[in-house]
Design a protein around this motif. Structure first.
Motif, PDB file in Angstrom:
ATOM      1  N   VAL A  13      29.862  38.445  38.527  1.00 28.62           N
ATOM      2  CA  VAL A  13      29.852  37.279  38.338  1.00 28.62           C
ATOM      3  C   VAL A  13      31.329  36.612  38.502  1.00 28.62           C
ATOM      4  CG1 VAL A  13      29.694  34.899  37.234  1.00 28.62           C
ATOM      5  CG2 VAL A  13      27.828  36.744  37.048  1.00 28.62           C
ATOM      6  N   ARG A  14      32.111  37.319  37.816  1.00 33.93           N
ATOM      7  CA  ARG A  14      33.711  37.027  37.819  1.00 33.93           C
ATOM      8  C   ARG A  14      34.368  38.223  37.081  1.00 33.93           C
ATOM      9  NH1 ARG A  14      34.247  31.575  38.986  1.00 33.93           N
ATOM     10  NH2 ARG A  14      36.627  31.570  38.677  1.00 33.93           N
ATOM     11  N   GLN A  15      35.587  38.040  37.812  1.00 35.81           N
ATOM     12  CA  GLN A  15      36.535  39.146  37.139  1.00 35.81           C
ATOM     13  C   GLN A  15      37.582  38.256  36.676  1.00 35.81           C
ATOM     14  OE1 GLN A  15      38.017  41.892  40.356  1.00 35.81           O
ATOM     15  NE2 GLN A  15      39.699  40.407  40.799  1.00 35.81           N
ATOM     16  N   PHE A  16      38.490  38.965  35.760  1.00 36.93           N
ATOM     17  CA  PHE A  16      39.553  38.423  34.906  1.00 36.93           C
ATOM     18  C   PHE A  16      40.808  39.289  35.156  1.00 36.93           C
ATOM     19  CE2 PHE A  16      35.581  36.801  33.210  1.00 36.93           C
ATOM     20  CZ  PHE A  16      35.716  35.468  32.927  1.00 36.93           C
ATOM     21  N   SER A  17      41.951  38.484  35.319  1.00 38.20           N
ATOM     22  CA  SER A  17      43.348  39.097  35.547  1.00 38.20           C
ATOM     23  C   SER A  17      43.884  39.412  34.232  1.00 38.20           C
ATOM     24  CB  SER A  17      44.158  38.385  36.583  1.00 38.20           C
ATOM     25  OG  SER A  17      44.706  37.099  35.651  1.00 38.20           O
ATOM     26  N   PRO A  18      44.839  40.277  34.240  1.00 39.00           N
ATOM     27  CA  PRO A  18      45.609  40.325  32.952  1.00 39.00           C
ATOM     28  C   PRO A  18      46.366  39.214  32.500  1.00 39.00           C
ATOM     29  CG  PRO A  18      46.021  42.318  34.417  1.00 39.00           C
ATOM     30  CD  PRO A  18      45.171  41.020  35.171  1.00 39.00           C
ATOM     31  N   ALA A  19      46.580  38.205  33.165  1.00 43.08           N
ATOM     32  CA  ALA A  19      47.170  36.980  32.722  1.00 43.08           C
ATOM     33  C   ALA A  19      46.058  36.164  32.114  1.00 43.08           C
ATOM     34  CB  ALA A  19      48.015  36.171  33.754  1.00 43.08           C
ATOM     35  N   GLY A  20      44.952  36.505  32.325  1.00 39.36           N
ATOM     36  CA  GLY A  20      43.717  35.478  31.727  1.00 39.36           C
ATOM     37  C   GLY A  20      43.035  34.452  32.830  1.00 39.36           C
ATOM     38  N   ASN A  21      43.706  34.560  34.038  1.00 44.42           N
ATOM     39  CA  ASN A  21      43.100  33.476  35.034  1.00 44.42           C
ATOM     40  C   ASN A  21      41.755  34.368  35.718  1.00 44.42           C
ATOM     41  OD1 ASN A  21      45.040  31.874  34.696  1.00 44.42           O
ATOM     42  ND2 ASN A  21      46.514  33.124  35.885  1.00 44.42           N
ATOM     43  N   SER A  22      40.993  33.689  35.700  1.00 45.45           N
ATOM     44  CA  SER A  22      39.439  33.943  36.352  1.00 45.45           C
ATOM     45  C   SER A  22      39.398  33.863  37.745  1.00 45.45           C
ATOM     46  CB  SER A  22      38.378  33.612  35.664  1.00 45.45           C
ATOM     47  OG  SER A  22      38.339  32.178  35.689  1.00 45.45           O
ATOM     48  N   GLY A  23      38.796  34.681  38.544  1.00 44.59           N
ATOM     49  CA  GLY A  23      38.474  34.237  39.869  1.00 44.59           C
ATOM     50  C   GLY A  23      37.122  34.976  40.059  1.00 44.59           C
ATOM     51  N   PRO A  24      36.945  34.881  41.671  1.00 41.76           N
ATOM     52  CA  PRO A  24      35.936  35.461  42.324  1.00 41.76           C
ATOM     53  C   PRO A  24      35.762  37.033  42.201  1.00 41.76           C
ATOM     54  CG  PRO A  24      36.598  33.757  43.723  1.00 41.76           C
ATOM     55  CD  PRO A  24      37.593  33.975  42.773  1.00 41.76           C
ATOM     56  N   ALA A  25      34.715  37.500  41.697  1.00 41.83           N
ATOM     57  CA  ALA A  25      34.595  39.080  41.687  1.00 41.83           C
ATOM     58  C   ALA A  25      35.212  39.655  43.092  1.00 41.83           C
ATOM     59  CB  ALA A  25      33.315  39.351  41.552  1.00 41.83           C
ATOM     60  N   ALA A  26      36.019  40.655  42.903  1.00 45.71           N
ATOM     61  CA  ALA A  26      36.708  41.428  43.975  1.00 45.71           C
ATOM     62  C   ALA A  26      36.381  42.764  44.135  1.00 45.71           C
ATOM     63  CB  ALA A  26      38.076  41.260  44.051  1.00 45.71           C
ATOM     64  N   MET A  27      35.993  43.431  45.206  1.00 43.37           N
ATOM     65  CA  MET A  27      35.698  44.865  45.267  1.00 43.37           C
ATOM     66  C   MET A  27      36.963  45.394  45.600  1.00 43.37           C
ATOM     67  SD  MET A  27      32.306  44.570  47.628  1.00 43.37           S
ATOM     68  CE  MET A  27      32.701  43.565  48.601  1.00 43.37           C
ATOM     69  N   ARG A  28      36.972  46.970  45.322  1.00 40.79           N
ATOM     70  CA  ARG A  28      37.850  47.942  45.762  1.00 40.79           C
ATOM     71  C   ARG A  28      38.015  48.003  47.041  1.00 40.79           C
ATOM     72  NH1 ARG A  28      36.658  52.317  41.376  1.00 40.79           N
ATOM     73  NH2 ARG A  28      34.563  51.676  42.147  1.00 40.79           N
ATOM     74  N   LYS A  29      39.271  48.774  47.663  1.00 45.14           N
ATOM     75  CA  LYS A  29      39.262  48.737  49.178  1.00 45.14           C
ATOM     76  C   LYS A  29      37.880  49.563  49.881  1.00 45.14           C
ATOM     77  CE  LYS A  29      44.126  48.569  49.414  1.00 45.14           C
ATOM     78  NZ  LYS A  29      45.595  49.087  49.650  1.00 45.14           N
ATOM     79  N   ALA A  30      37.782  50.875  49.022  1.00 51.62           N
ATOM     80  CA  ALA A  30      36.657  51.745  49.358  1.00 51.62           C
ATOM     81  C   ALA A  30      35.367  51.005  49.612  1.00 51.62           C
ATOM     82  CB  ALA A  30      36.442  52.986  48.681  1.00 51.62           C
ATOM     83  N   GLU A  31      35.051  50.273  48.548  1.00 51.81           N
ATOM     84  CA  GLU A  31      33.758  49.531  48.205  1.00 51.81           C
ATOM     85  C   GLU A  31      33.827  48.337  49.608  1.00 51.81           C
ATOM     86  OE1 GLU A  31      33.209  49.429  43.173  1.00 51.81           O
ATOM     87  OE2 GLU A  31      34.276  47.841  44.483  1.00 51.81           O
TER      88      GLU A  31
ATOM     89  N   ILE B  85      40.928  48.203  58.390  1.00 52.19           N
ATOM     90  CA  ILE B  85      41.923  48.094  57.452  1.00 52.19           C
ATOM     91  C   ILE B  85      41.140  47.072  56.208  1.00 52.19           C
ATOM     92  CG2 ILE B  85      44.309  47.423  56.490  1.00 52.19           C
ATOM     93  CD1 ILE B  85      45.182  48.188  59.439  1.00 52.19           C
ATOM     94  N   ALA B  86      40.976  47.543  54.938  1.00 50.42           N
ATOM     95  CA  ALA B  86      40.720  47.028  54.054  1.00 50.42           C
ATOM     96  C   ALA B  86      41.634  46.579  53.028  1.00 50.42           C
ATOM     97  CB  ALA B  86      39.533  47.471  53.357  1.00 50.42           C
ATOM     98  N   GLU B  87      41.856  45.369  52.817  1.00 55.10           N
ATOM     99  CA  GLU B  87      42.695  44.578  51.869  1.00 55.10           C
ATOM    100  C   GLU B  87      42.029  43.531  51.120  1.00 55.10           C
ATOM    101  OE1 GLU B  87      45.844  45.321  49.546  1.00 55.10           O
ATOM    102  OE2 GLU B  87      45.817  46.300  51.421  1.00 55.10           O
ATOM    103  N   PRO B  88      41.316  44.023  50.119  1.00 54.68           N
ATOM    104  CA  PRO B  88      40.372  42.688  49.430  1.00 54.68           C
ATOM    105  C   PRO B  88      40.954  41.585  49.064  1.00 54.68           C
ATOM    106  CG  PRO B  88      39.863  45.030  48.574  1.00 54.68           C
ATOM    107  CD  PRO B  88      41.018  45.135  49.586  1.00 54.68           C
ATOM    108  N   PRO B  89      40.597  40.507  49.676  1.00 54.12           N
ATOM    109  CA  PRO B  89      39.019  40.313  50.015  1.00 54.12           C
ATOM    110  C   PRO B  89      39.051  40.279  51.646  1.00 54.12           C
ATOM    111  CG  PRO B  89      39.856  38.310  49.452  1.00 54.12           C
ATOM    112  CD  PRO B  89      41.247  39.129  49.176  1.00 54.12           C
TER     113      PRO B  89
END
Length: 237
Positions: free
Chosen positions: A92-110, A172-176
């Motif tokens: 659903v969502r992912q959260f950065s260390p600073a506490g700001n949430s954003g759309p879920a992101a995939m890793r480069k390989a994924e 070349i993958a550089e999410p997103p």
């Protein structure tokens, strides 16, 4: 994309044995299955839990893997020493260390694996599955054509170029985002990009940039090497 999470409960004395079984099953069979994207294996510090999370392109791909008899002996042995609770999830969502949430992101390989699965879908002309990779409100070269318009564009391409096939030459993958150079060697039946190809075989490339949101293509920017096609036509004339 879907995420399968299996939580295993095990006696501490058997935790490493369970980890080894799951690792072997994944290395030898599961990771080779169509639609598999990635997996992560966890073990609890108290020795009583093992958790496996795996990303799959679709529920259908996961269910097809489950019908493969290859991993079955590993699972059967695992069940003799542990009980497990499976669950299917979507990110659903992912959260950065600073506490700001954003759309879920995939890793480069994924993201690379997901894109390759998308290209395989195009080459198979499996239009019923296109919505697994492309958002309903997709935009192409700045125009909001939507999923139906995007599908119509691709179907038209295959009608006009019966031997059309997408070959990834550079990725070349550089999410997103994805940057891809696609190569084509085909014979358009009539006019192509306004050029009178007239059934001649031509080779050309397309540079395409994609933006993914929530695991699906949301924006596409495409530039085809029209000059290369023109040069080939002129040589043959």
């Amino acid at each position: 994309m879907i995420t399968l999470i299996n939580l295993f409960t095990v006696e501490p004395a058997n935790q490493q044995r369970l980890v080894d079984l799951l690792a072997r099953a994944t290395d030898e069979f599961v990771s080779r299955a169509p639609g598999f994207l990635s997996a992560t294996l966890h073990r609890s510090l108290d020795g009583t839990k093992v958790t496996m999370s795996a990303q799959w392109r679709s529920v259908a791909d996961y269910e097809a893997m489950r019908r493969d008899p290859g991993p079955l002996p590993f699972l059967q042995e695992a069940l003799t020493i542990a009980r497990f609770e499976p669950g299917m999830y979507e990110i659903v969502r992912q959260f950065s260390p600073a506490g700001n949430s954003g759309p879920a992101a995939m890793r480069k390989a994924e993201l690379s694996d997901l894109y390759r699965a998308y290209i395989a879908c195009l080459n198979a002309q499996d239009w019923a599955r296109l919505g697994e990779f492309v958002q309903d409100e997709v935009r192409h070269n700045g125009e909001g054509i939507g999923l139906s318009g995007y599908r119509g564009m691709l179907e038209r391409d295959f009608r006009e170029i019966p031997d059309l096939s997408f070959e990834i030459q550079l990725l070349i993958a550089e999410p997103p985002h994805i940057a891809s150079r696609l190569a084509f060697d085909c014979t358009p039946k009539g006019k192509f990009l306004g050029l009178d190809v007239r059934g001649k075989r031509v080779s050309f490339t397309e540079n395409v940039f994609y933006e993914f949101r929530d695991g699906k293509i949301a924006e596409v920017w495409s530039v085809i090497d029209k000059a290369a096609i023109e040069a080939q036509i002129q040589r043959e004339d």
